[in-house]
Scaffold this motif. Sequence first.
Motif, PDB file in Angstrom:
ATOM      1  N   THR A  60      14.262 -33.928 -59.922  1.00  8.45           N
ATOM      2  CA  THR A  60      13.964 -33.251 -61.236  1.00  8.45           C
ATOM      3  C   THR A  60      15.508 -33.016 -61.649  1.00  8.45           C
ATOM      4  O   THR A  60      15.746 -33.207 -62.700  1.00  8.45           O
ATOM      5  CB  THR A  60      13.540 -31.935 -60.622  1.00  8.45           C
ATOM      6  OG1 THR A  60      14.188 -31.124 -59.522  1.00  8.45           O
ATOM      7  CG2 THR A  60      11.948 -31.992 -60.225  1.00  8.45           C
ATOM      8  N   VAL A  61      16.469 -32.403 -60.769  1.00  9.65           N
ATOM      9  CA  VAL A  61      17.695 -32.405 -61.342  1.00  9.65           C
ATOM     10  C   VAL A  61      18.758 -32.552 -60.121  1.00  9.65           C
ATOM     11  O   VAL A  61      18.280 -32.193 -58.921  1.00  9.65           O
ATOM     12  CB  VAL A  61      17.902 -30.691 -61.569  1.00  9.65           C
ATOM     13  CG1 VAL A  61      19.491 -30.543 -61.707  1.00  9.65           C
ATOM     14  CG2 VAL A  61      17.033 -30.301 -62.556  1.00  9.65           C
ATOM     15  N   PRO A  62      19.758 -33.139 -60.322  1.00 11.33           N
ATOM     16  CA  PRO A  62      20.608 -33.650 -59.109  1.00 11.33           C
ATOM     17  C   PRO A  62      21.233 -32.379 -58.636  1.00 11.33           C
ATOM     18  O   PRO A  62      21.575 -31.140 -59.463  1.00 11.33           O
ATOM     19  CB  PRO A  62      21.910 -34.575 -59.778  1.00 11.33           C
ATOM     20  CG  PRO A  62      21.643 -34.127 -61.162  1.00 11.33           C
ATOM     21  CD  PRO A  62      20.267 -33.824 -61.438  1.00 11.33           C
ATOM     22  N   PRO A  63      21.177 -32.308 -57.427  1.00 12.29           N
ATOM     23  CA  PRO A  63      21.995 -30.992 -56.728  1.00 12.29           C
ATOM     24  C   PRO A  63      23.329 -30.639 -57.331  1.00 12.29           C
ATOM     25  O   PRO A  63      24.034 -31.443 -57.615  1.00 12.29           O
ATOM     26  CB  PRO A  63      21.863 -31.261 -55.090  1.00 12.29           C
ATOM     27  CG  PRO A  63      22.077 -32.662 -55.233  1.00 12.29           C
ATOM     28  CD  PRO A  63      21.394 -33.271 -56.357  1.00 12.29           C
ATOM     29  N   GLN A  64      23.597 -29.086 -57.779  1.00 12.35           N
ATOM     30  CA  GLN A  64      24.824 -28.893 -58.004  1.00 12.35           C
ATOM     31  C   GLN A  64      25.512 -28.511 -56.535  1.00 12.35           C
ATOM     32  O   GLN A  64      25.117 -28.048 -55.698  1.00 12.35           O
ATOM     33  CB  GLN A  64      24.647 -27.596 -58.743  1.00 12.35           C
ATOM     34  CG  GLN A  64      25.889 -26.958 -59.331  1.00 12.35           C
ATOM     35  CD  GLN A  64      25.748 -25.554 -60.053  1.00 12.35           C
ATOM     36  OE1 GLN A  64      24.677 -25.085 -59.951  1.00 12.35           O
ATOM     37  NE2 GLN A  64      26.909 -24.996 -60.467  1.00 12.35           N
ATOM     38  N   VAL A  65      26.730 -28.809 -56.772  1.00  9.68           N
ATOM     39  CA  VAL A  65      27.752 -28.745 -55.455  1.00  9.68           C
ATOM     40  C   VAL A  65      28.859 -27.733 -55.775  1.00  9.68           C
ATOM     41  O   VAL A  65      29.692 -27.690 -56.806  1.00  9.68           O
ATOM     42  CB  VAL A  65      28.367 -30.030 -54.979  1.00  9.68           C
ATOM     43  CG1 VAL A  65      29.276 -29.741 -53.878  1.00  9.68           C
ATOM     44  CG2 VAL A  65      27.296 -31.007 -54.794  1.00  9.68           C
ATOM     45  N   VAL A  66      29.129 -26.763 -54.941  1.00  8.89           N
ATOM     46  CA  VAL A  66      30.173 -25.850 -55.246  1.00  8.89           C
ATOM     47  C   VAL A  66      31.161 -26.197 -54.002  1.00  8.89           C
ATOM     48  O   VAL A  66      30.464 -26.102 -52.894  1.00  8.89           O
ATOM     49  CB  VAL A  66      29.710 -24.480 -55.145  1.00  8.89           C
ATOM     50  CG1 VAL A  66      30.933 -23.385 -55.081  1.00  8.89           C
ATOM     51  CG2 VAL A  66      28.819 -23.941 -56.197  1.00  8.89           C
ATOM     52  N   THR A  67      32.443 -26.311 -54.284  1.00  8.73           N
ATOM     53  CA  THR A  67      33.409 -26.694 -53.040  1.00  8.73           C
ATOM     54  C   THR A  67      34.252 -25.548 -52.874  1.00  8.73           C
ATOM     55  O   THR A  67      34.795 -25.076 -53.887  1.00  8.73           O
ATOM     56  CB  THR A  67      34.161 -27.973 -53.446  1.00  8.73           C
ATOM     57  OG1 THR A  67      33.299 -28.842 -53.801  1.00  8.73           O
ATOM     58  CG2 THR A  67      35.165 -28.391 -52.282  1.00  8.73           C
ATOM     59  N   ILE A  68      34.209 -25.247 -51.437  1.00  8.07           N
ATOM     60  CA  ILE A  68      35.306 -24.054 -51.135  1.00  8.07           C
ATOM     61  C   ILE A  68      36.398 -24.721 -50.294  1.00  8.07           C
ATOM     62  O   ILE A  68      36.045 -25.222 -49.124  1.00  8.07           O
ATOM     63  CB  ILE A  68      34.529 -22.980 -50.494  1.00  8.07           C
ATOM     64  CG1 ILE A  68      33.382 -22.321 -51.557  1.00  8.07           C
ATOM     65  CG2 ILE A  68      35.583 -21.907 -50.072  1.00  8.07           C
ATOM     66  CD1 ILE A  68      32.586 -21.156 -50.899  1.00  8.07           C
ATOM     67  N   GLU A 101      17.454 -21.614 -57.474  1.00  9.34           N
ATOM     68  CA  GLU A 101      17.733 -23.069 -56.800  1.00  9.34           C
ATOM     69  C   GLU A 101      19.295 -23.001 -56.476  1.00  9.34           C
ATOM     70  O   GLU A 101      20.073 -23.304 -57.223  1.00  9.34           O
ATOM     71  CB  GLU A 101      17.464 -24.025 -57.802  1.00  9.34           C
ATOM     72  CG  GLU A 101      17.634 -25.348 -57.075  1.00  9.34           C
ATOM     73  CD  GLU A 101      16.716 -25.679 -56.157  1.00  9.34           C
ATOM     74  OE1 GLU A 101      16.990 -26.508 -55.015  1.00  9.34           O
ATOM     75  OE2 GLU A 101      15.331 -25.211 -55.874  1.00  9.34           O
ATOM     76  N   GLN A 102      19.340 -22.498 -54.931  1.00 11.76           N
ATOM     77  CA  GLN A 102      20.940 -22.425 -54.661  1.00 11.76           C
ATOM     78  C   GLN A 102      21.717 -23.746 -54.702  1.00 11.76           C
ATOM     79  O   GLN A 102      21.300 -24.935 -54.095  1.00 11.76           O
ATOM     80  CB  GLN A 102      21.017 -22.038 -53.258  1.00 11.76           C
ATOM     81  CG  GLN A 102      20.682 -20.473 -52.996  1.00 11.76           C
ATOM     82  CD  GLN A 102      20.844 -19.956 -51.712  1.00 11.76           C
ATOM     83  OE1 GLN A 102      21.459 -20.564 -50.916  1.00 11.76           O
ATOM     84  NE2 GLN A 102      20.522 -18.741 -51.581  1.00 11.76           N
ATOM     85  N   PRO A 103      22.821 -23.816 -55.130  1.00  8.51           N
ATOM     86  CA  PRO A 103      23.694 -25.072 -55.211  1.00  8.51           C
ATOM     87  C   PRO A 103      24.342 -25.264 -53.565  1.00  8.51           C
ATOM     88  O   PRO A 103      24.148 -24.216 -53.015  1.00  8.51           O
ATOM     89  CB  PRO A 103      24.817 -24.771 -56.041  1.00  8.51           C
ATOM     90  CG  PRO A 103      24.842 -23.146 -56.091  1.00  8.51           C
ATOM     91  CD  PRO A 103      23.400 -22.806 -55.817  1.00  8.51           C
ATOM     92  N   GLU A 104      24.395 -26.604 -53.401  1.00  6.70           N
ATOM     93  CA  GLU A 104      25.169 -26.782 -51.865  1.00  6.70           C
ATOM     94  C   GLU A 104      26.361 -26.299 -52.035  1.00  6.70           C
ATOM     95  O   GLU A 104      27.209 -26.706 -52.842  1.00  6.70           O
ATOM     96  CB  GLU A 104      24.925 -28.381 -51.849  1.00  6.70           C
ATOM     97  CG  GLU A 104      23.607 -29.081 -51.779  1.00  6.70           C
ATOM     98  CD  GLU A 104      23.870 -30.478 -51.527  1.00  6.70           C
ATOM     99  OE1 GLU A 104      24.994 -31.022 -51.398  1.00  6.70           O
ATOM    100  OE2 GLU A 104      22.563 -31.229 -51.611  1.00  6.70           O
TER     101      GLU A 104
END
Length: 143
Positions: A60-68, A101-104
Amino acid sequence: MAMNMGPGSGGDDPDVMVEMNTTPLIDVMLVLLIMLIITIPIQLHSVNINMPTGTPPPPTVPPQVVTIDVDFDGTVFWNGESLPNRAELEARLAATAALPEQPEVHLKPNKLVEYKDVAMVLASAQRLGVTKLGIVGHEQFVK
């Protein structure tokens, strides 16, 4: 002259046979073996697997990624942007956890950072309900 009396007591009685005749026992064993071989079901060397049919639906949608990133002095970066304090980090983590839909969330600590700074980020993420959390950048710790 000596006289040969033969074995035994010297009478006309034949000797007693001490050995058991095993030929009938072998015959019975072979018949039982053949019956066993006939009654065993044929072994199949294949495994039946129910495979899905048709083509799978596209993602459906590629996963969104948050980098900390956690720098060597304890500074926390959210997708490359420096966060001034822990309250700002927790506000962003709460907003991330509230999404349907939580991002990674990828946590990338520096090799020289103190553990307490990384543990603070992990504890905040867990307390606020972030479920898709992972630590990346392990190759810098391999010697």
